[in-house]
Design an enzyme around this catalytic site. Sequence first.
Site, PDB file in Angstrom:
ATOM      1  CB  SER A   1     -97.599 -14.262  73.379  1.00 44.06           C
ATOM      2  OG  SER A   1     -97.300 -13.089  72.688  1.00 44.06           O
TER       3      SER A   1
ATOM      4  CG  ASP B   1     -93.904 -16.366  67.046  1.00 49.27           C
ATOM      5  OD1 ASP B   1     -94.424 -15.308  66.638  1.00 49.27           O
ATOM      6  OD2 ASP B   1     -93.730 -16.634  68.242  1.00 49.27           O
TER       7      ASP B   1
ATOM      8  CG  HIS C   1     -97.377 -15.941  68.699  1.00 49.38           C
ATOM      9  ND1 HIS C   1     -96.092 -15.573  69.034  1.00 49.38           N
ATOM     10  CD2 HIS C   1     -98.186 -15.269  69.552  1.00 49.38           C
ATOM     11  CE1 HIS C   1     -96.132 -14.714  70.039  1.00 49.38           C
ATOM     12  NE2 HIS C   1     -97.393 -14.511  70.365  1.00 49.38           N
TER      13      HIS C   1
END
Length: 505
Positions: free
Chosen positions: A185, A448, A473
């Site tokens: 991320s 995601d 994710h």
Amino acid sequence: MRGLLALLAIAAILAVQYAEARALSEKRVSRTRMIRGRKWHGLVPKPDRPADLSSRVADQHFVQQLDHFDASNNKTWLQRFWYNDKWYKPGGPQFLMIGGESAESPTWVERDDFEWTSLAKEVGAAVFLLEHRFYGESQPTGDLKFESLKYLSSEQALADLNTFILAQNKVLNLTSPRWITFGGSYSGALSAWARQKYPDTVYAAVGSSGPVQAVVDFTGYLDVVYNALHSYNPKCAESAHNGFLKVNELGKTSDGLKTLTSTFSICTDLNKADNNTLYTFYESIIGNYMGIVQYSEDNVSVYASELTIPQLCKKQLGANSDLGGVAAVNEWLMDQNWESCLDVNYQESIDALKNTDAGSEWGDYRSWIWQTCNEFGYYQSTDSDLVVNKFTGADIPIDFYVQQCAQIYDASYENATVYTNVDKTNQYYYGQTGYNGTRVSLPNGTNDPWHVLGVLKATNGQVYPSIIAGTSHCADMYPAGPNDKPGLTAARKAIRTHVLSWSTA
Ligand SMILES: *[C@@H]1O[C@H](CO)[C@@H](O)[C@H](O)[C@H]1NC(C)=O
Ligand SMILES: *[C@@H]1O[C@H](CO)[C@@H](O)[C@H](O)[C@H]1NC(C)=O
Ligand SMILES: *[C@@H]1O[C@H](CO)[C@@H](O)[C@H](O)[C@H]1NC(C)=O
Ligand SMILES: *[C@@H]1O[C@H](CO)[C@@H](O)[C@H](O)[C@H]1NC(C)=O
Ligand SMILES: *[C@@H]1O[C@H](CO)[C@@H](O)[C@H](O)[C@H]1NC(C)=O
Ligand SMILES: *[C@@H]1O[C@H](CO)[C@@H](O)[C@H](O)[C@H]1NC(C)=O
Ligand SMILES: CC(=O)N[C@H]1CO[C@H](CO)[C@@H](O)[C@@H]1O
């Protein structure tokens, strides 16, 4: 009789403990919704720590510079990190997991079955985890005041990383170090950028689900949430859409607002709500879908099999109406978070975010939203045509998010400031199409919502994006399992091939 009294006493103690646990947990997770795409655990869920894991890897602290870009500022602070050399073989590489926008968990360097630690074991790497400045216990100034937060930026964080690595080379007497960074991320973007900005220090990088493109109005986010639901089951997406249309209709009248207040167990009457509180309500119930889709079936805690798209659609379609489906999803997540009512009070959440105490419950949120105002935007508005016409309707305008920068931090933030800041970030890092690091593996999952801002096409011969159909994710960061989707298995293989070649070249 005595036995019964004893039992009653135990029951009473348990009831008190239960109530306390519930109160604590209510205090910690006061809302189900996502804040700027971030959950209370940070963007990357903390890994599970098996009870049988042997001794904890101890916290260590590194004397770090406060400002890497002002030579006259010699202030320092203690940056927390963890180091595990259990798998290290002399001559092996150094793997470093970059911390993101939350307190870090040493479990990342303790378990041997994550993607990156299983590789470390295979190639004899030493592993490090470095907590990000202004998150967790890595607090450069000890507070989150406006004048202190000027030291919070990805640029400073990357310079921290560079300084840390150079120092470790000396401490560990590494004559030919080979540092490979990892992250997921926001920290996946940092990992990609570390290789781009400090190619002499960082040899190669893996950046999972890294949004390397900054954008104020991140309309693509909810597009993906809709597409993920739709591709799982078109009926599920349609039912959610019809439910949201009904919500919007009810939002227009006083009787309707009364109905919404009870249907969604809202703490205070929506009839008394200002517009910002109404937007917060929409953000909360849309956030229910965001949070599930973003992590669905990642092999970590509740996301592995409970909070998943299939379960979400079961709730959505199991109710006796489309509106009932949206409410059932809300009820389900309120139960998960031990919430007795849904708190959507706008001013209270702004006040919580104004707290400048580094240890406060919402401290990491304050730091993260600061970074969105100053660098990234990433605001998940409902401004896209797809979302307006097929999903939630036009519920949350971009201005709702942007105005908060001034309200939370300082009146000097104008609307245009945020747009200018985001432009500067893309100029500094060159965005998703200008990315020019090399020896980088960049996995992204189609489900995601953040993948929209990732490097999706190779920008040079040594950039290796991998598509992972149907995953969420950072799925590749968690342990492999028999139910891994074929695309995930393929991505794991690709990452492995690259990391092995970088580790032993
Ligand atoms: C830090 O800078 C100040 C002012 O520039 C100076 O007086 C002080 O000696 C410096 N401290 C260290 C440890 O270098
Ligand atoms: C590095 O070298 C120094 C000086 O030769 C020595 O004192 C130190 O123990 C070494 N450190 C490690 C981790 O090997
Ligand atoms: C609140 O929103 C409604 C509908 O969007 C709008 O008509 C009204 O002017 C807004 N009120 C304020 C105070 O902004
Ligand atoms: C803020 O700026 C954006 C982009 O220029 C614009 O679309 C929006 O209407 C502005 N909002 C306000 C409240 O000025
Ligand atoms: C990327 O491009 C910038 C600007 O053209 C250049 O200064 C930099 O050296 C390049 N970085 C790499 C790793 O090629
Ligand atoms: C999750 O990871 C564990 C290892 O910790 C593995 O045994 C299990 O099969 C995985 N589960 C799934 C659903 O992938
Ligand atoms: C290069 C590559 O595989 N990138 C993929 C990343 O994920 C998106 C999913 O939408 C694909 O479109 C890209 O091809």
